[in-house]
Enzyme design. Structure first.
Site, PDB file in Angstrom:
ATOM      1  N   GLY A  88     -70.198  98.491  56.139  1.00 31.75           N
ATOM      2  CA  GLY A  88     -68.893  97.912  56.439  1.00 31.75           C
ATOM      3  C   GLY A  88     -68.936  96.927  57.588  1.00 31.75           C
ATOM      4  O   GLY A  88     -68.014  96.135  57.782  1.00 31.75           O
ATOM      5  N   LYS A 109     -75.918  93.673  62.569  1.00 26.77           N
ATOM      6  CA  LYS A 109     -74.867  94.685  62.725  1.00 26.77           C
ATOM      7  C   LYS A 109     -73.741  94.059  63.549  1.00 26.77           C
ATOM      8  O   LYS A 109     -73.993  93.539  64.635  1.00 26.77           O
ATOM      9  CB  LYS A 109     -75.456  95.880  63.491  1.00 26.77           C
ATOM     10  CG  LYS A 109     -75.150  97.234  62.874  1.00 26.77           C
ATOM     11  CD  LYS A 109     -75.914  98.324  63.583  1.00 26.77           C
ATOM     12  CE  LYS A 109     -75.083  99.591  63.678  1.00 26.77           C
ATOM     13  NZ  LYS A 109     -75.827 100.670  64.345  1.00 26.77           N
ATOM     14  N   ASP A 121     -63.013  96.075  61.067  1.00 30.60           N
ATOM     15  CA  ASP A 121     -63.067  94.621  61.252  1.00 30.60           C
ATOM     16  C   ASP A 121     -64.464  94.047  60.993  1.00 30.60           C
ATOM     17  O   ASP A 121     -64.674  92.844  61.093  1.00 30.60           O
ATOM     18  CB  ASP A 121     -62.599  94.243  62.664  1.00 30.60           C
ATOM     19  CG  ASP A 121     -63.451  94.899  63.749  1.00 30.60           C
ATOM     20  OD1 ASP A 121     -64.432  95.604  63.414  1.00 30.60           O
ATOM     21  OD2 ASP A 121     -63.140  94.699  64.942  1.00 30.60           O
ATOM     22  N   GLY A 122     -65.437  94.932  60.702  1.00 36.57           N
ATOM     23  CA  GLY A 122     -66.787  94.447  60.427  1.00 36.57           C
ATOM     24  C   GLY A 122     -67.528  93.998  61.680  1.00 36.57           C
ATOM     25  O   GLY A 122     -68.625  93.452  61.605  1.00 36.57           O
ATOM     26  N   ARG A 172     -81.163  94.613  63.691  1.00 36.69           N
ATOM     27  CA  ARG A 172     -81.918  95.850  63.545  1.00 36.69           C
ATOM     28  C   ARG A 172     -83.063  95.655  62.563  1.00 36.69           C
ATOM     29  O   ARG A 172     -82.904  94.996  61.542  1.00 36.69           O
ATOM     30  CB  ARG A 172     -80.968  96.943  63.042  1.00 36.69           C
ATOM     31  CG  ARG A 172     -81.642  98.263  62.759  1.00 36.69           C
ATOM     32  CD  ARG A 172     -80.660  99.400  62.767  1.00 36.69           C
ATOM     33  NE  ARG A 172     -79.812  99.431  61.585  1.00 36.69           N
ATOM     34  CZ  ARG A 172     -78.861 100.347  61.407  1.00 36.69           C
ATOM     35  NH1 ARG A 172     -78.620 101.267  62.333  1.00 36.69           N
ATOM     36  NH2 ARG A 172     -78.117 100.329  60.327  1.00 36.69           N
ATOM     37  N   ASP A 248     -75.256 109.768  55.664  1.00 37.10           N
ATOM     38  CA  ASP A 248     -75.436 108.307  55.595  1.00 37.10           C
ATOM     39  C   ASP A 248     -76.200 107.792  56.808  1.00 37.10           C
ATOM     40  O   ASP A 248     -76.553 106.615  56.860  1.00 37.10           O
ATOM     41  CB  ASP A 248     -74.077 107.596  55.487  1.00 37.10           C
ATOM     42  CG  ASP A 248     -73.138 107.959  56.617  1.00 37.10           C
ATOM     43  OD1 ASP A 248     -72.885 109.159  56.798  1.00 37.10           O
ATOM     44  OD2 ASP A 248     -72.669 107.052  57.328  1.00 37.10           O
ATOM     45  N   ASN A 249     -76.453 108.669  57.769  1.00 31.30           N
ATOM     46  CA  ASN A 249     -77.183 108.251  58.964  1.00 31.30           C
ATOM     47  C   ASN A 249     -78.561 108.892  59.026  1.00 31.30           C
ATOM     48  O   ASN A 249     -79.151 109.007  60.101  1.00 31.30           O
ATOM     49  CB  ASN A 249     -76.387 108.606  60.223  1.00 31.30           C
ATOM     50  CG  ASN A 249     -75.096 107.802  60.312  1.00 31.30           C
ATOM     51  OD1 ASN A 249     -74.968 106.755  59.687  1.00 31.30           O
ATOM     52  ND2 ASN A 249     -74.149 108.282  61.089  1.00 31.30           N
ATOM     53  N   ASP A 258     -79.173 104.698  63.274  1.00 32.09           N
ATOM     54  CA  ASP A 258     -77.752 104.739  63.636  1.00 32.09           C
ATOM     55  C   ASP A 258     -77.507 105.412  64.983  1.00 32.09           C
ATOM     56  O   ASP A 258     -77.053 106.551  65.074  1.00 32.09           O
ATOM     57  CB  ASP A 258     -76.914 105.376  62.519  1.00 32.09           C
ATOM     58  CG  ASP A 258     -76.380 104.285  61.584  1.00 32.09           C
ATOM     59  OD1 ASP A 258     -76.592 103.102  61.904  1.00 32.09           O
ATOM     60  OD2 ASP A 258     -75.758 104.603  60.568  1.00 32.09           O
TER      61      ASP A 258
END
Ligand code: AMP
Ligand code: MG
Length: 486
Positions: A88, A109, A121-122, A172, A248-249, A258
């Site tokens: 996201g 990122k 907001d990304g 990253r 997800d991490n 993450d």
């Protein structure tokens, strides 16, 4: 070309990602470019350090050969399943094969919204960018498998979090961004064809020898289990708390990924957690092994359709693989914690000696890093004062020290000291130091960030002139909580 891209993930079927370009920022300024890493990756360092490089590393320019995509993934967050997460606020700009022959992802990122942004907001605030840079590079210097920091940029734009705060973009580098959640994405959609495509891709990148196994997908699962068992023990050896071990991490590659609300222990306490949102302590220090096991169980569930056509057999294979985790993790912990007290081999009795020390540290409110580091000094000088003074009541530790000293009889002292000094760092990225670097960075002063980064490059070595970074925080300096800061 600044990046010799070869983008295998972007060549996978459409269901794996959404194509999306980064959104430009107003006035990007490079805070730090990781020259050593850029060279290891075979990048054109001079071009990356130029105006063109800054434009690419802030998302203002799309590098030649880049195919920008947002990866699709799901995930269990604090135990609850979210079928639709995905990148996201991150965009994979491409892959390069480094001088070591290893393929790595390059990801921005904080580079703007994607179809996965939902209400976000990304963007990324500068604080988390600086934190991830410092901690991931410290972890690399400590020898822990981790994603790396290639660059940090201040965007020139403000982002709205608790209030307005400067924005940043982080670059990253990872062996891949395939997570347990990536497998869950296809499993949740019962898309078994693409589940297999993903597993084959993961095997190519992370477990090429699994290809020749009798059951390659089981071998992949076993590989991930082995790597996580070791990784989490390695974290604990250093007092690291990840803080948000959602599925997800957790990376398939076995790299730490993450860095959100992560932090290192000051005072040792097994139930310690920093993350403000982790109210229940699900991801507390001593819970990290069991949680990794829980997460791996979710991975095994996602892989079931590939393990065997017969569901019962698939479940039996998955269970056997998962049942290996506790012993793998425990053995890794024993090996690492007995090394911390100067003993090789990780025997059960030496482990119990290490555990007794840990509970004395808990009762005596002693600093985890300093106690272990000063133990080698005590062995060298014969003077226990540097250790006992770290405990609220020195009596908490004196009995333990004499038991330990008798155990050390007949062990080569120099070998033991050397073992301890390469296992117990002097310098860790203490939370109050990171906070200070962030506070200054938010004011446009990156000196504290650079200085902290510098000392953390050699965490196991005495560094004259950096003694203040060794110290535990005073009670007034303690920073007890961390925030995701997303
Ligand atoms: P994290 O807690 O950082 O692992 O993120 C969990 C999910 O939230 C991922 O899908 C992220 O991409 C998404 N996310 C986090 N922060 C933002 C943001 N500022 N804008 C859009 N999506 C975000
Ligand atoms: Mg995440």
């Amino acid at each position: 070309m600044p990046f010799p891209f070869d983008n295998t993930y972007a060549r996978l079927p459409e269901a794996f990602f959404m194509a999306v370009d980064p959104t430009p920022v107003s006035a990007p300024k490079l805070i730090r470019l990781n020259h050593e890493l850029a060279a290891e990756l075979g990048l054109d360092v001079a071009r990356l350090d130029s105006a063109e490089g800054v434009a690419i590393l802030s998302g203002n320019q799309i590098a030649e050969g880049s195919v920008p995509i947002a990866m699709a993934y799901s995930g269990h967050q604090f135990g609850g399943f979210s079928p639709q997460l995905g990148d996201g606020r991150a965009i994979l700009i491409g892959e390069v094969v480094g001088r070591d022959g290893v393929r790595r992802d390059i990801q921005l990122k904080g580079s703007g919204p994607t179809p996965f942004s939902r209400r976000g907001d990304g963007r990324s605030a500068l604080g988390p960018v600086l934190r991830e840079y410092l901690v991931s590079e410290a972890m690399a210097a400590l020898g822990v498998p981790t994603t790396r920091a290639l660059a940090a940029v201040v965007s020139g734009d403000q982002v709205y979090r608790e209030g307005m705060t400067p924005g940043g973009v982080f670059t990253r580098v990872a062996q891949s961004h395939i997570r347990i959640g990536t497998f869950q994405w296809f499993a949740a959609r019962q898309d078994h064809d693409n589940l297999r495509v993903l597993a084959d891709h993961a095997i190519d990148r992370h477990d090429p020898e699994a290809r020749d196994a009798e059951n390659p997908y089981l071998a992949l699962l076993e590989g991930v289990i082995r790597r996580q068992a070791e990784l989490v023990a390695h974290w604990m050896q250093l007092g690291f708390i990840h803080g948000v071990m959602n599925t997800d991490n957790m990376s398939i590659s076995g790299e730490t990924i993450d860095y959100g609300p992560c932090a290192f222990l000051d005072i040792y306490h097994p139930a310690k957690k920093f993350s403000f949102i982790d109210q229940q302590g699900r991801y507390a220090f001593a819970n990290q092994g069991p949680i990794a096991h829980w997460n791996l169980t979710r991975l095994a569930e996602a892989l079931l359709p590939l393990l065997d056509d017969d569901q019962e057999k698939a479940v039996a294979l998955a269970e056997t693989a998962l049942d290996a985790f506790p012993a793998l993790h425990q053995n890794a912990l024993q090996r690492r914690f007995t090394a911390k007290i100067g003993l090789e081999g990780g025997s059960a009795s030496d482990w119990s000696l290490a555990e007794t020390l840990l509970s004395a540290m808990d009762r005596g409110e002693a600093d985890f890093t300093l106690v272990f580091r000063h133990l080698s000094d005590a062995l060298e000088t014969g003077n226990d004062e540097a250790v006992t003074s770290l405990f609220k009541q020195p009596e908490t530790i004196t009995a333990w020290l004499s038991v330990w000293r008798s155990r050390m009889q007949g062990i080569d002292k120099d070998d033991a000291i050397a073992l301890m000094r390469r296992t117990n760092p002097i310098f860790i990225p203490r939370n109050h130091r990171i906070e200070a670097a962030i506070q200054a960075g938010n004011q446009g002063n990156f000196e504290p960030f650079h200085r902290l980064h510098k000392v953390l490059q050699h965490p196991f070595s005495e560094q004259p002139g950096f003694a203040e970074y060794e110290a535990a925080p005073t009670p007034e300096e303690v920073v007890p909580a961390t925030f995701c800061g997303t």
